[in-house]
Write an enzyme that holds these catalytic residues in place. Structure first.
Site, PDB file in Angstrom:
ATOM      1  N   ARG A 346      46.714  20.859  53.826  1.00 24.92           N
ATOM      2  CA  ARG A 346      48.239  19.148  53.222  1.00 24.92           C
ATOM      3  C   ARG A 346      48.176  18.708  52.021  1.00 24.92           C
ATOM      4  O   ARG A 346      48.741  18.086  52.474  1.00 24.92           O
ATOM      5  CB  ARG A 346      47.231  18.178  54.270  1.00 24.92           C
ATOM      6  CG  ARG A 346      47.308  19.130  55.866  1.00 24.92           C
ATOM      7  CD  ARG A 346      46.608  17.620  56.751  1.00 24.92           C
ATOM      8  NE  ARG A 346      47.648  16.530  56.745  1.00 24.92           N
ATOM      9  CZ  ARG A 346      49.174  16.392  56.956  1.00 24.92           C
ATOM     10  NH1 ARG A 346      49.686  16.819  57.761  1.00 24.92           N
ATOM     11  NH2 ARG A 346      49.019  15.076  56.624  1.00 24.92           N
ATOM     12  N   PHE A 367      41.618   8.498  52.868  1.00 20.87           N
ATOM     13  CA  PHE A 367      41.890   8.705  53.501  1.00 20.87           C
ATOM     14  C   PHE A 367      42.715  10.735  53.226  1.00 20.87           C
ATOM     15  O   PHE A 367      42.143  11.396  53.350  1.00 20.87           O
ATOM     16  CB  PHE A 367      42.421   8.626  54.043  1.00 20.87           C
ATOM     17  CG  PHE A 367      42.406   7.452  55.844  1.00 20.87           C
ATOM     18  CD1 PHE A 367      41.284   7.905  56.851  1.00 20.87           C
ATOM     19  CD2 PHE A 367      41.778   5.881  54.595  1.00 20.87           C
ATOM     20  CE1 PHE A 367      40.645   6.826  57.180  1.00 20.87           C
ATOM     21  CE2 PHE A 367      41.390   5.180  55.510  1.00 20.87           C
ATOM     22  CZ  PHE A 367      40.957   5.973  56.530  1.00 20.87           C
ATOM     23  N   GLU A 368      44.194   9.881  53.065  1.00 18.98           N
ATOM     24  CA  GLU A 368      44.072  11.080  52.280  1.00 18.98           C
ATOM     25  C   GLU A 368      44.885  11.733  50.772  1.00 18.98           C
ATOM     26  O   GLU A 368      46.103  10.826  50.934  1.00 18.98           O
ATOM     27  CB  GLU A 368      44.918  11.957  53.139  1.00 18.98           C
ATOM     28  CG  GLU A 368      45.386  13.505  53.560  1.00 18.98           C
ATOM     29  CD  GLU A 368      46.510  14.001  54.655  1.00 18.98           C
ATOM     30  OE1 GLU A 368      46.090  15.135  55.087  1.00 18.98           O
ATOM     31  OE2 GLU A 368      47.572  13.544  54.806  1.00 18.98           O
ATOM     32  N   GLN A 369      44.174  11.712  49.741  1.00 24.03           N
ATOM     33  CA  GLN A 369      45.217  11.916  48.453  1.00 24.03           C
ATOM     34  C   GLN A 369      45.109  12.962  47.565  1.00 24.03           C
ATOM     35  O   GLN A 369      43.785  14.101  48.050  1.00 24.03           O
ATOM     36  CB  GLN A 369      44.548  10.703  47.752  1.00 24.03           C
ATOM     37  CG  GLN A 369      42.997  10.544  46.987  1.00 24.03           C
ATOM     38  CD  GLN A 369      42.752  10.112  45.392  1.00 24.03           C
ATOM     39  OE1 GLN A 369      43.123  10.245  45.281  1.00 24.03           O
ATOM     40  NE2 GLN A 369      41.530   9.689  45.955  1.00 24.03           N
TER      41      GLN A 369
END
Length: 539
Positions: A346, A367-369
């Protein structure tokens, strides 16, 4: 014997746990919020080490999305019971304030390369778990115990309970076997047995400049434990001028020929502010067992910068330029890691010889980098990459970053003004805990053509960081001022004392906080070590 200069694992390699299997040595170290979890290095001679695996590499084993900075995988313990490897670890979900959420797990493997099992949950009563295999076949689990009612710290001693591998859980009575010394903050336990004695090695004094290794022993595993005549077998707390500071959190290993060594963490501070930009590293000291059946560190307790080891070290690779290219058949080079997520597909792909970062959340997200980086392992170095990125507004940005955590980074970005004009912009967040804000005013952006690749580079020489850029077919030129690279350190990591545990990284990042997943393509990445007169304690 050849003399080798510490550390043996330079750069962010904290909380070493060592095990010998035949002629092979393995060291497991903490990785905190960096994915995959746990670094395991291998050596045949204690001097030359190679990263062989990161065993916690899938979602069923480790998912750290949402973990704050310097949480995640703490103090793994690697052991071998004659049949398989055992790895115990904590996945810390919260550490600041009165409460700590610290689930502990066990994974196993028939060989160091794996396959490593899915984890078995053990307990959450404290962190820094360790597993001891007694000579009668029983297995014992120890961890530090936390008590949120204690002030100012929640450290409440070392807790022991039997682990039953048949039923996969802790069984029988549980007892706090050691409360530590007046130095306090007792953690990092390891148990050993020798000549009828049970030995308990712990870390005390926190992870900063009061850190120490404390040794205690008992004829009964349940105690009572008496402390070593020296109390602290390794510490730099009373030696502020020693090259290796913050020394503590160790593990003992014996060689086939009867020698004994202890690996331990240490930091090499620079500047007058004593900042450890390379984080907590792994060092080694020679020890011996005295006639009184106590373990002593040779020339201790202050750790030595130089140590006699069975072999000399080949530093050729350490000083060589590393040019990383991206081949989908080989995957991402093992030097690189990313943050928190067990779903790397992702945040990046490798296509057509390019590393393609998928724009996700802002740099510093818990979280999501999309950030792929490697450790800074030298006090001075150059880094360089080429990026192809077509932003349309200020919420698209990608480029080259020197990164410690969400509170502390420097970031040369290709971005765009709100009118769509592409530009270069430097963003920095200098020790801004607890706000984590960008430093304002920002450096004036530099307009660049809306199409075409951009070459981005940085140099660090001691505490000085300088960014550079070039358009296609041009030479690199400076952009922005000289920044203070020393703030990319544990001491400036955005937390209170004893609260930042990792080290500086350098790498590539991409954000799309519009949520449209705009992608940046990177041709290569270069990391080039450099010698500099300010690097007093360089390997």
């Amino acid at each position: 014997m050849p003399q080798v200069r510490n550390p043996i694992l330079p750069g962010f390699n904290a909380d070493p746990s060592i095990v010998r299997v035949g002629d092979d040595y393995y060291i497991a170290t903490s990785t905190f919020e960096w994915y995959p979890g746990v670094q395991i290095h291998h050596s045949n001679d204690l001097a030359n080490w190679e990263l062989v695996t990161r065993p916690l590499n899938r979602k069923s084993q480790l998912d750290m999305r949402g973990n704050p900075d310097s949480c995640g995988v703490w103090a793994p313990c690697l052991t071998y019971d004659g049949k398989k490897f055992w790895l115990v670890y904590t996945d810390v979900k919260r550490k600041d304030g009165s409460f700590k959420d610290t689930p502990n797990y066990i994974v196993t493997a028939p060989s160091i390369e794996g396959p490593w099992s899915d984890p078995i949950y053990v307990n959450s009563s404290g962190f820094d778990p360790s597993l001891f295999h007694d000579d009668d076949g029983r297995k014992w689990f120890v961890n530090m115990l936390q008590d949120h009612r204690r002030r100012p710290r929640s450290f409440a001693g070392i807790r022991l309970q039997e682990w039953d591998p048949k039923v996969g859980k802790l069984v029988g009575p549980v007892k706090t076997i050691f409360y530590g010394t007046e130095l306090d903050l007792v953690e990092g336990p390891h148990l050993y047995k020798r000549n009828g004695w049970y030995y308990l090695l712990t870390a005390e004094g926190g992870t900063a400049y009061e850190h120490a290794c404390t040794l205690a022993r008992s004829r009964d595993i349940w105690g009572p434990y008496e402390t070593h005549p020296q109390k602290y077998i390794i510490t730099s707390k009373d030696a502020p001028l020693a090259a290796l500071q913050r020394a503590g959190h160790g593990d003992i290993v014996d060689t086939p020929d009867g020698k004994s060594y202890i690996v331990h963490l240490a930091g090499r501070p620079t500047t007058q502010f004593r900042r450890c930009v390379l984080g907590r590293e792994t060092a080694i000291q020679e020890g011996y067992w005295g006639d009184d059946d106590w373990f002593y560190v040779k020339n201790g307790p202050v750790p030595s910068l130089y140590i006699d080891l069975p072999a000399s070290r080949d530093d050729t690779k350490y000083w060589a330029e590393q040019r990383y290219t991206f081949d989908s058949g080989n995957g991402l080079h093992k030097d690189f890691q990313w943050l928190r997520t067990p779903e790397p597909e992702r945040i990046f792909t490798i296509e057509d010889g390019k590393l393609q970062l998928i724009g996700r959340e802002s740099i510093g997200s818990w979280f999501e980098q999309s950030l792929v980086a490697r450790r800074q392992t030298h006090f001075s170095y150059d880094a360089e990459t080429v990026v192809d990125f077509s932003p349309t507004d200020e919420r698209h940005f990608a480029g080259l970053t020197a990164y410690y955590c969400r509170y502390n980074f420097y970031y040369l970005t290709v971005t765009a003004h709100s009118n769509g004009q592409r530009e270069l912009l430097i963003m920095s967040s200098e020790a801004s805990w607890p706000e984590g804000r960008l430093k304002f005013p920002l450096v004036e952006p530099v307009q660049i053509p809306n199409e075409g690749k951009v070459r981005l580079a940085l140099t660090i020489r001691g505490k000085q960081l300088q960014f550079y850029y070039a358009l296609e077919e041009e030479e690199l030129k400076k952009i922005g001022p000289v920044y203070d690279a020393s703030i990319l350190s544990d001491e400036c990591g955005g937390h209170q004392a004893h609260g930042s545990f990792t080290g500086a990284f350098v790498g590539m990042a991409c954000s799309d906080i519009n949520g449209t997943e705009l992608r940046a393509r990177f041709d290569y990445f270069i990391y080039r070590p450099a010698h500099h007169e300010s690097d007093r304690y360089e390997v």
